[in-house]
Write a protein that holds these residues in place. Structure first.
Motif, mmCIF file in Angstrom:
data_model
loop_
_atom_site.group_PDB
_atom_site.id
_atom_site.type_symbol
_atom_site.label_atom_id
_atom_site.label_comp_id
_atom_site.label_asym_id
_atom_site.label_seq_id
_atom_site.Cartn_x
_atom_site.Cartn_y
_atom_site.Cartn_z
ATOM 1 N N ASP A 41 2.771 -17.535 3.729
ATOM 2 C CA ASP A 41 3.993 -18.106 3.162
ATOM 3 C C ASP A 41 4.771 -18.881 4.219
ATOM 4 O O ASP A 41 4.431 -18.887 5.412
ATOM 5 C CB ASP A 41 4.854 -17.041 2.481
ATOM 6 N N ALA A 42 5.824 -19.565 3.765
ATOM 7 C CA ALA A 42 6.588 -20.451 4.653
ATOM 8 C C ALA A 42 7.225 -19.710 5.820
ATOM 9 O O ALA A 42 7.544 -20.314 6.847
ATOM 10 C CB ALA A 42 7.659 -21.186 3.853
ATOM 11 N N PHE A 43 7.427 -18.394 5.664
ATOM 12 C CA PHE A 43 8.055 -17.589 6.715
ATOM 13 C C PHE A 43 7.020 -16.907 7.603
ATOM 14 O O PHE A 43 7.370 -16.058 8.435
ATOM 15 C CB PHE A 43 8.954 -16.517 6.094
ATOM 16 N N GLY A 44 5.762 -17.241 7.447
ATOM 17 C CA GLY A 44 4.722 -16.589 8.237
ATOM 18 C C GLY A 44 4.565 -15.123 7.919
ATOM 19 O O GLY A 44 4.079 -14.345 8.741
ATOM 20 N N GLY A 45 4.983 -14.707 6.708
ATOM 21 C CA GLY A 45 4.863 -13.308 6.303
ATOM 22 C C GLY A 45 5.890 -12.390 6.926
ATOM 23 O O GLY A 45 5.787 -11.163 6.813
ATOM 24 N N ARG A 46 6.930 -12.943 7.547
ATOM 25 C CA ARG A 46 7.891 -12.119 8.284
ATOM 26 C C ARG A 46 9.055 -11.622 7.426
ATOM 27 O O ARG A 46 9.762 -10.701 7.831
ATOM 28 C CB ARG A 46 8.436 -12.901 9.478
ATOM 29 N N VAL A 47 9.299 -12.221 6.274
ATOM 30 C CA VAL A 47 10.400 -11.787 5.411
ATOM 31 C C VAL A 47 9.834 -10.802 4.391
ATOM 32 O O VAL A 47 9.239 -11.186 3.395
ATOM 33 C CB VAL A 47 11.077 -12.979 4.713
ATOM 34 N N ARG A 48 10.005 -9.527 4.653
ATOM 35 C CA ARG A 48 9.429 -8.470 3.810
ATOM 36 C C ARG A 48 10.490 -7.621 3.126
ATOM 37 O O ARG A 48 10.202 -6.932 2.164
ATOM 38 C CB ARG A 48 8.517 -7.571 4.653
ATOM 39 N N THR A 49 11.725 -7.638 3.632
ATOM 40 C CA THR A 49 12.812 -6.858 3.042
ATOM 41 C C THR A 49 14.039 -7.757 2.906
ATOM 42 O O THR A 49 14.099 -8.852 3.476
ATOM 43 C CB THR A 49 13.187 -5.638 3.910
ATOM 44 N N GLU A 50 15.035 -7.286 2.179
ATOM 45 C CA GLU A 50 16.265 -8.065 2.002
ATOM 46 C C GLU A 50 17.070 -8.154 3.291
ATOM 47 O O GLU A 50 17.999 -8.969 3.385
ATOM 48 C CB GLU A 50 17.111 -7.440 0.885
ATOM 49 N N GLN A 51 16.733 -7.342 4.274
ATOM 50 C CA GLN A 51 17.428 -7.383 5.562
ATOM 51 C C GLN A 51 16.761 -8.333 6.561
ATOM 52 O O GLN A 51 17.289 -8.566 7.654
ATOM 53 C CB GLN A 51 17.489 -5.972 6.165
ATOM 54 N N ASP A 52 15.603 -8.879 6.189
ATOM 55 C CA ASP A 52 14.871 -9.767 7.101
ATOM 56 C C ASP A 52 15.395 -11.195 6.980
ATOM 57 O O ASP A 52 14.840 -12.025 6.254
ATOM 58 C CB ASP A 52 13.368 -9.736 6.787
ATOM 59 N N SER A 93 2.129 -8.917 -4.018
ATOM 60 C CA SER A 93 2.881 -8.657 -5.250
ATOM 61 C C SER A 93 4.384 -8.875 -5.079
ATOM 62 O O SER A 93 5.142 -8.686 -6.025
ATOM 63 C CB SER A 93 2.619 -7.220 -5.733
ATOM 64 N N VAL A 94 4.792 -9.266 -3.868
ATOM 65 C CA VAL A 94 6.201 -9.528 -3.588
ATOM 66 C C VAL A 94 6.312 -10.892 -2.928
ATOM 67 O O VAL A 94 5.514 -11.243 -2.045
ATOM 68 C CB VAL A 94 6.814 -8.451 -2.667
ATOM 69 N N ALA A 95 7.299 -11.671 -3.376
ATOM 70 C CA ALA A 95 7.596 -12.968 -2.776
ATOM 71 C C ALA A 95 9.057 -12.979 -2.352
ATOM 72 O O ALA A 95 9.853 -12.148 -2.796
ATOM 73 C CB ALA A 95 7.301 -14.093 -3.757
ATOM 74 N N ALA A 96 9.415 -13.943 -1.524
ATOM 75 C CA ALA A 96 10.774 -13.984 -0.976
ATOM 76 C C ALA A 96 11.398 -15.355 -1.168
ATOM 77 O O ALA A 96 10.714 -16.381 -1.144
ATOM 78 C CB ALA A 96 10.751 -13.638 0.513
ATOM 79 N N SER A 97 12.712 -15.346 -1.357
ATOM 80 C CA SER A 97 13.495 -16.571 -1.324
ATOM 81 C C SER A 97 14.789 -16.274 -0.573
ATOM 82 O O SER A 97 15.126 -15.109 -0.344
ATOM 83 C CB SER A 97 13.780 -17.091 -2.731
ATOM 84 N N TRP A 124 16.419 -12.797 -1.364
ATOM 85 C CA TRP A 124 16.018 -12.221 -2.642
ATOM 86 C C TRP A 124 14.524 -11.915 -2.593
ATOM 87 O O TRP A 124 13.724 -12.777 -2.187
ATOM 88 C CB TRP A 124 16.266 -13.194 -3.790
ATOM 89 N N LEU A 125 14.150 -10.714 -2.981
ATOM 90 C CA LEU A 125 12.742 -10.372 -3.130
ATOM 91 C C LEU A 125 12.374 -10.438 -4.607
ATOM 92 O O LEU A 125 13.062 -9.858 -5.455
ATOM 93 C CB LEU A 125 12.455 -8.975 -2.574
ATOM 94 N N TRP A 126 11.322 -11.157 -4.903
ATOM 95 C CA TRP A 126 10.841 -11.335 -6.264
ATOM 96 C C TRP A 126 9.582 -10.488 -6.455
ATOM 97 O O TRP A 126 8.636 -10.581 -5.666
ATOM 98 C CB TRP A 126 10.506 -12.803 -6.521
ATOM 99 N N ARG A 136 9.901 -11.603 -11.231
ATOM 100 C CA ARG A 136 11.148 -10.940 -11.627
ATOM 101 C C ARG A 136 12.271 -11.263 -10.640
ATOM 102 O O ARG A 136 12.198 -10.947 -9.458
ATOM 103 C CB ARG A 136 10.966 -9.438 -11.727
ATOM 104 N N PHE A 137 13.321 -11.894 -11.183
ATOM 105 C CA PHE A 137 14.536 -12.156 -10.425
ATOM 106 C C PHE A 137 15.471 -10.963 -10.557
ATOM 107 O O PHE A 137 15.736 -10.479 -11.665
ATOM 108 C CB PHE A 137 15.240 -13.406 -10.964
ATOM 109 N N SER A 138 15.990 -10.480 -9.435
ATOM 110 C CA SER A 138 16.976 -9.400 -9.409
ATOM 111 C C SER A 138 18.187 -9.880 -8.621
ATOM 112 O O SER A 138 18.068 -10.232 -7.433
ATOM 113 C CB SER A 138 16.402 -8.138 -8.759
ATOM 114 N N ALA A 139 19.352 -9.918 -9.270
ATOM 115 C CA ALA A 139 20.566 -10.388 -8.613
ATOM 116 C C ALA A 139 20.910 -9.491 -7.432
ATOM 117 O O ALA A 139 20.772 -8.266 -7.505
ATOM 118 C CB ALA A 139 21.719 -10.427 -9.606
#
Length: 336
Positions: A41-52, A93-97, A124-126, A136-139
């Motif tokens: 992914d665009a982040f090199g797989g480094r964004v795995r949690t909402e704190q990343d 199974s998880v994507a990030a924005s 946001w983790l999708w 799935r979008f979660s606010a």
């Protein structure tokens, strides 16, 4: 089918390319060939949690890693590389924005200098459901949830630029690159003009889905397992990236300001239609004006990208780009 080579390639961490041009090829291929590749992914797989937060876990300019480049035997100036996407499937199974300070269409940037503070970074983790084909979008600030249809695509596909240029993998231009159009999905053929010997084809930036314009600057970013058929069209130039589906031909223009990106795409479509239908350019101009669709690809990157999309039912029955789309679609069916 027996002569169609199938190549599987999963890059090691040190093998990713961060530019178009200036990167050594990871391998040489002889076309037509099937490539089964993994893209990060665009982040090199480094964004795995909402704190990343991207500013903390990623190192600029090492964003948008590309799988490749692939040296295409026999490709030279004046030829076109045809890339038919057979399948594009999320590898996780998880994507990030996220929002990124000073980046996006609705915030101040370094080019649109404003006095207000940058928008905060929010991740946001999708959750991706491969069976249901949903994202799935979660606010983050409330309990709202919504499932959107999964529509996997590649934000980035391109070749080496002309004139010895080396361009960041964040940039779209005449060589392709980070066009971020949702039209780059399975079943579509992308045409890229060759600028250097071997073309040097790369791809990456998988999106589980993306709205037209990519307004906040970031899609539903995920790693992908992608299958593509690559071929070479000798002696047929392609001045700007072109796409073809079963129902449409499309031209992609990338520039700033946005109206110049629009003009590039529309001009290329007018000249393409004139050639396909044997029309005077002014007649083609009139036909395209009344029949074209003009979806936005991105209004956030270093260059903006606009698409001119023309229904094939209005055009000559002769195949575009030497009939490459129909030919590669048949090869894809054989592969499956």
């Amino acid at each position: 089918m027996a002569d169609l080579e199938v190549i599987t390639f999963r890059p090691e961490p040190a093998q990713y390319a961060w530019t178009f041009g200036g990167a050594a090829p990871v391998m040489r291929i002889r076309t037509p060939a099937v490539l089964e590749v993994y893209t990060e992914d665009a982040f090199g797989g480094r964004v795995r949690t909402e704190q990343d937060l991207v500013s903390q876990v990623c190192e600029f300019p090492y964003m948008n890693p590309q799988t490749g480049p692939f040296y295409i035997e026999g490709a030279e100036l004046g030829d076109t590389v045809a890339v038919h996407f057979v399948s594009i499937e999320p590898a996780r199974s998880v994507a990030a924005s996220t929002t990124v300070p000073l980046f996006g269409a609705l915030t101040g940037t370094h080019l649109t200098a404003l006095l207000q503070e940058p928008l905060p970074e929010v991740v946001w983790l999708w959750q991706l459901d491969a069976a249901a084909r949903t994202c799935r979008f979660s606010a983050r600030r409330g309990s709202f949830e919504m499932d959107l249809p999964m529509d996997p695509m590649h934000g980035t596909v391109g070749v080496a630029p002309a004139n010895l240029e080396v361009r960041s993998s964040l940039v779209p231009d005449a060589f392709g690159g980070n066009m971020d159009t949702p039209e780059m999905r399975a079943g579509v053929t992308c045409y890229l003009g060759v600028n250097v010997d071997g073309a040097l084809l790369s791809l990456g930036d998988g999106h589980a889905r993306q709205g037209e314009g990519e307004t906040c600057g970031v899609a539903v970013e995920c790693a992908m397992n992608t299958v593509l058929v690559v071929d070479l069209i000798k002696g047929v130039p392609c001045p700007w990236p072109r796409l073809e589906s079963d129902t449409h031909i499309m031209s992609a223009g990338s520039a700033r300001p946005l109206e110049d990106a629009f003009r590039i795409a529309q001009y290329d479509m007018v000249t393409w239609v004139a050639g396909l239908c044997g029309l005077d350019p002014l007649d083609a101009y009139q036909l395209v004006t009344q029949a074209v669709e003009s979806p936005l690809a991105n209004v956030c990157d270093t260059n903006y990208t606009s698409i001119a999309k023309m229904p094939k039912r209005y055009l000559s029955p002769e195949g575009a780009m030497d009939g490459a789309h129909a030919r590669l679609r048949e090869l894809a069916r054989d592969y499956r």
